[in-house]
Each structure stands twice: as C-alpha cells, then as structure tokens.
Design a protein around this motif. Sequence first.
Motif, PDB file in Angstrom:
ATOM      1  N   ALA A  90       0.819  -1.216   0.000  1.00  0.00           N
ATOM      2  CA  ALA A  90       0.000   0.000   0.000  1.00  0.00           C
ATOM      3  C   ALA A  90       0.852   1.266   0.000  1.00  0.00           C
ATOM      4  CB  ALA A  90      -0.930  -0.002   1.206  1.00  0.00           C
ATOM      5  N   SER A  91       2.009   1.206   0.650  1.00  0.00           N
ATOM      6  CA  SER A  91       2.862   2.390   0.736  1.00  0.00           C
ATOM      7  C   SER A  91       3.497   2.756  -0.595  1.00  0.00           C
ATOM      8  CB  SER A  91       3.971   2.161   1.772  1.00  0.00           C
ATOM      9  OG  SER A  91       4.854   1.133   1.331  1.00  0.00           O
ATOM     10  N   ASP A  92       3.491   1.815  -1.539  1.00  0.00           N
ATOM     11  CA  ASP A  92       4.137   2.043  -2.830  1.00  0.00           C
ATOM     12  C   ASP A  92       3.141   2.458  -3.910  1.00  0.00           C
ATOM     13  OD1 ASP A  92       6.453   2.094  -4.421  1.00  0.00           O
ATOM     14  OD2 ASP A  92       5.944   0.140  -5.272  1.00  0.00           O
ATOM     15  N   VAL A  93       1.909   2.671  -3.542  1.00  0.00           N
ATOM     16  CA  VAL A  93       0.870   3.047  -4.502  1.00  0.00           C
ATOM     17  C   VAL A  93       0.472   4.494  -4.269  1.00  0.00           C
ATOM     18  CG1 VAL A  93      -1.477   2.612  -5.299  1.00  0.00           C
ATOM     19  CG2 VAL A  93       0.008   0.696  -4.708  1.00  0.00           C
ATOM     20  N   GLY A  94       0.585   5.295  -5.295  1.00  0.00           N
ATOM     21  CA  GLY A  94       0.220   6.700  -5.173  1.00  0.00           C
ATOM     22  C   GLY A  94      -1.284   6.885  -5.115  1.00  0.00           C
ATOM     23  N   ARG A  95      -1.710   7.979  -4.560  1.00  0.00           N
ATOM     24  CA  ARG A  95      -3.141   8.300  -4.491  1.00  0.00           C
ATOM     25  C   ARG A  95      -3.514   9.136  -5.707  1.00  0.00           C
ATOM     26  NH1 ARG A  95      -4.209   9.871   1.893  1.00  0.00           N
ATOM     27  NH2 ARG A  95      -3.580   7.847   2.761  1.00  0.00           N
ATOM     28  N   GLN A  96      -4.131   8.474  -6.678  1.00  0.00           N
ATOM     29  CA  GLN A  96      -4.511   9.155  -7.905  1.00  0.00           C
ATOM     30  C   GLN A  96      -5.852   9.854  -7.719  1.00  0.00           C
ATOM     31  OE1 GLN A  96      -2.312   9.285 -10.197  1.00  0.00           O
ATOM     32  NE2 GLN A  96      -0.945   7.715  -9.333  1.00  0.00           N
ATOM     33  N   ALA A  97      -5.982  10.987  -8.404  1.00  0.00           N
ATOM     34  CA  ALA A  97      -7.231  11.740  -8.321  1.00  0.00           C
ATOM     35  C   ALA A  97      -8.330  11.006  -9.080  1.00  0.00           C
ATOM     36  CB  ALA A  97      -7.031  13.146  -8.906  1.00  0.00           C
ATOM     37  N   GLY A  98      -9.548  11.156  -8.607  1.00  0.00           N
ATOM     38  CA  GLY A  98     -10.689  10.560  -9.283  1.00  0.00           C
ATOM     39  C   GLY A  98     -11.118   9.257  -8.660  1.00  0.00           C
ATOM     40  N   ALA A  99     -12.248   8.746  -9.147  1.00  0.00           N
ATOM     41  CA  ALA A  99     -12.786   7.497  -8.616  1.00  0.00           C
ATOM     42  C   ALA A  99     -11.896   6.321  -9.022  1.00  0.00           C
ATOM     43  CB  ALA A  99     -14.212   7.285  -9.133  1.00  0.00           C
ATOM     44  N   ALA A 100     -11.932   5.269  -8.216  1.00  0.00           N
ATOM     45  CA  ALA A 100     -11.150   4.075  -8.522  1.00  0.00           C
ATOM     46  C   ALA A 100     -11.708   3.408  -9.775  1.00  0.00           C
ATOM     47  CB  ALA A 100     -11.194   3.109  -7.342  1.00  0.00           C
ATOM     48  N   ASN A 101     -10.873   3.241 -10.799  1.00  0.00           N
ATOM     49  CA  ASN A 101     -11.276   2.579 -12.038  1.00  0.00           C
ATOM     50  C   ASN A 101     -10.020   2.041 -12.711  1.00  0.00           C
ATOM     51  OD1 ASN A 101     -10.034   4.828 -13.324  1.00  0.00           O
ATOM     52  ND2 ASN A 101     -11.977   5.952 -13.258  1.00  0.00           N
ATOM     53  N   ASP A 102     -10.174   1.521 -13.925  1.00  0.00           N
ATOM     54  CA  ASP A 102      -9.028   0.945 -14.623  1.00  0.00           C
ATOM     55  C   ASP A 102      -7.927   1.971 -14.855  1.00  0.00           C
ATOM     56  OD1 ASP A 102     -10.260  -1.505 -14.715  1.00  0.00           O
ATOM     57  OD2 ASP A 102     -11.105  -1.227 -16.725  1.00  0.00           O
ATOM     58  N   ARG A 103      -8.311   3.226 -15.085  1.00  0.00           N
ATOM     59  CA  ARG A 103      -7.309   4.262 -15.332  1.00  0.00           C
ATOM     60  C   ARG A 103      -6.455   4.509 -14.098  1.00  0.00           C
ATOM     61  NH1 ARG A 103      -6.969   9.522 -14.069  1.00  0.00           N
ATOM     62  NH2 ARG A 103      -5.669  10.858 -15.416  1.00  0.00           N
ATOM     63  N   THR A 104      -7.102   4.753 -12.956  1.00  0.00           N
ATOM     64  CA  THR A 104      -6.340   5.010 -11.735  1.00  0.00           C
ATOM     65  C   THR A 104      -5.551   3.768 -11.312  1.00  0.00           C
ATOM     66  OG1 THR A 104      -8.290   4.435 -10.402  1.00  0.00           O
ATOM     67  CG2 THR A 104      -7.937   6.758 -10.906  1.00  0.00           C
ATOM     68  N   PHE A 105      -6.100   2.589 -11.605  1.00  0.00           N
ATOM     69  CA  PHE A 105      -5.387   1.355 -11.282  1.00  0.00           C
ATOM     70  C   PHE A 105      -4.069   1.283 -12.047  1.00  0.00           C
ATOM     71  CE2 PHE A 105      -4.602  -3.078 -12.684  1.00  0.00           C
ATOM     72  CZ  PHE A 105      -4.190  -3.605 -11.466  1.00  0.00           C
ATOM     73  N   LEU A 106      -4.108   1.554 -13.364  1.00  0.00           N
ATOM     74  CA  LEU A 106      -2.890   1.488 -14.154  1.00  0.00           C
ATOM     75  C   LEU A 106      -1.916   2.610 -13.798  1.00  0.00           C
ATOM     76  CD1 LEU A 106      -3.992   0.396 -17.742  1.00  0.00           C
ATOM     77  CD2 LEU A 106      -2.968  -0.952 -15.914  1.00  0.00           C
ATOM     78  N   LEU A 107      -2.433   3.768 -13.431  1.00  0.00           N
ATOM     79  CA  LEU A 107      -1.557   4.840 -12.980  1.00  0.00           C
ATOM     80  C   LEU A 107      -0.816   4.433 -11.714  1.00  0.00           C
ATOM     81  CD1 LEU A 107      -3.788   8.009 -13.578  1.00  0.00           C
ATOM     82  CD2 LEU A 107      -1.669   7.411 -14.789  1.00  0.00           C
ATOM     83  N   ASP A 108      -1.525   3.769 -10.784  1.00  0.00           N
ATOM     84  CA  ASP A 108      -0.891   3.308  -9.547  1.00  0.00           C
ATOM     85  C   ASP A 108       0.140   2.221  -9.828  1.00  0.00           C
ATOM     86  OD1 ASP A 108      -2.249   5.026  -7.878  1.00  0.00           O
ATOM     87  OD2 ASP A 108      -3.888   3.621  -7.484  1.00  0.00           O
ATOM     88  N   VAL A 109      -0.255   1.250 -10.638  1.00  0.00           N
ATOM     89  CA  VAL A 109       0.649   0.128 -10.915  1.00  0.00           C
ATOM     90  C   VAL A 109       1.845   0.587 -11.737  1.00  0.00           C
ATOM     91  CG1 VAL A 109       0.854  -2.079 -12.126  1.00  0.00           C
ATOM     92  CG2 VAL A 109      -1.178  -1.596 -10.761  1.00  0.00           C
ATOM     93  N   GLY A 110       1.580   1.380 -12.763  1.00  0.00           N
ATOM     94  CA  GLY A 110       2.669   1.834 -13.617  1.00  0.00           C
ATOM     95  C   GLY A 110       3.644   2.752 -12.912  1.00  0.00           C
ATOM     96  N   GLY A 111       3.163   3.485 -11.924  1.00  0.00           N
ATOM     97  CA  GLY A 111       4.044   4.404 -11.210  1.00  0.00           C
ATOM     98  C   GLY A 111       4.649   3.826  -9.949  1.00  0.00           C
ATOM     99  N   SER A 112       4.378   2.576  -9.662  1.00  0.00           N
ATOM    100  CA  SER A 112       4.898   1.970  -8.437  1.00  0.00           C
ATOM    101  C   SER A 112       6.365   1.618  -8.589  1.00  0.00           C
ATOM    102  CB  SER A 112       4.093   0.708  -8.097  1.00  0.00           C
ATOM    103  OG  SER A 112       4.272  -0.281  -9.093  1.00  0.00           O
ATOM    104  N   GLY A 113       7.021   1.434  -7.452  1.00  0.00           N
ATOM    105  CA  GLY A 113       8.440   1.093  -7.455  1.00  0.00           C
ATOM    106  C   GLY A 113       8.689  -0.293  -6.891  1.00  0.00           C
TER     107      GLY A 113
END
Length: 276
Positions: free
Chosen positions: A52-75
Amino acid sequence: MPQLQVRDDDGGRDVAQIPPVDTEQERRYGRVAGTLGLLSVVATFAALPIGASDVGRQAGAANDRTFLLDVGGSGGGQVAALVLRSLGLLLVIAIAVFFYRAIKGRNPAHSGLIAVAGSVSAVIIVACTVYTFFQVRDIGREFVDSGPRTLDRAQDLLEAGRQESTRRVVNVVQGLAGLAFGVWVSLTSLEAMRVGLLTRFLGVFGIGAGLASAVGIPVAPALFIAWIGSLATLAVGYWPGGRPPAWDSGRAVSWDEADAMERSARTARREEREAR
C-alpha cells in the motif's frame, strides 16, 4: 458430523493396533513447521502495508485508469509485497508436510496425495501470481510512459492483456490450482479432526475455509490465514486450554474418548480442591 474412522491400508488393524507416534520427535518437527507457519502469517500481513505504501493516491474514482496509474508508477514496494505474499504461501508447505506426517502416524490409510495437492498447488499459485503481476505492471508502465492516459485506453490495454494467450492459460491453471488448494485445506481439516488432532470447531472451520478458497469467495484469504495460524500454533505446541489429547498420546483419539478424558480431568481437579 463425521466420526473417527481409522483403518490401515489393508483394513487389518484398528486404532488400538496402530503403533503410537514418537511424540518427542513430532514435537521437534512441530516446532520447526509451526514457526514457519507463523512466519507465513507474518509475511502475508507485512505485505499489506508495504504494498500500500508504494501506490500513489490518484485523483478521481477508482477505475481501470487510476489502477494502471498506480501500478505503472509503483516502485520496488510492490515487488517486495509480491515476494512476501509468495513466501507466505510457500511456507505453508511446511504445515502441509507436518500435518500429513501427524495424521499418517495415527491413521496409516491417510493418503499422501492430499499433502502433495496442497504443496504443488501452492507452488503453481505463486508462479501464476508472479507472472500476472509482472504482466499487469508492464501494461501499467506502457500506459504511464506513452499514449493518452484515458479511461478507454486503460480498459483496452487491460482487456488485451487478459485475452493474451499465455495469460488465459495462466488464469485457467491458477483457477485449478486454487481449487486443489482449497480441497487440501478441507481434507486436511477433516482428516486431522477425525484422528483427534483438531477440535470440532477448528476442523469444521477449516473445512469451510477450504470450500471458500476452492470457489474463490472474497473472504477466503482471511479465513485461510486464521486457519493456517491456528494449525501453526498447534504444531508449535500451544493452544488455549491445551491441545487435543491425540497430540500427547501419539495415537488417534475419538471425540467421545477426548470428552471422557476431559470430564475425568475436571473431576480429579475438583476432588483435589475439595481434599485441601
């Protein structure tokens, strides 16, 4: 409720004729297997905050877009969480082997295929999970690094990933492995309960947890963690109120006999108090 049924492979010996287990050796093995089982629980829980600490908080409702932004930007945190989850599941093999030996020693007819199913399915689930993680992470990085970051594109990328031939095979294999793993949990609980290694409650709880895992009910992981933690605690040598008598006797103990032993112990304690 299933009754105690212990027979040798040839049906020629009953419970009384089965040589007792070497309980001292079993305790030594149990401490090792139980410690590994408890580490499995710790690793599984530790993976949650690390991931959880490696996932950024993306703006907007949780959906496929925010999911990929979190996964793609994770370390590296997501990878570390994956390693911990995988390690937690692989450590369960120690419990599978230990309880197979404990049940087998009290019921020679107990099939080794049960433990094999649990161990092999755990390895397969880990392998499939690792493949899926890295495939989805690559999709997320493609989404973040190039092209428009729209919801439609995110949905298209994820759907293309799901339809990829290797992923489809992996999903089928993982589903079958999950079914086998759930069957292992249920059968281990049933057989351990039959020879008196588990209480009625814990045996029935394990059967339910296994069925939930087999069909993929969302609450199944929580039930499984509680079950494996309980078995690990028993293997180490502890249980609130004491372990069932089959552990110390080294033989199968029916529920009626265990209840009679408990009543006798309570009577002896009462008489001792009254004699003071």
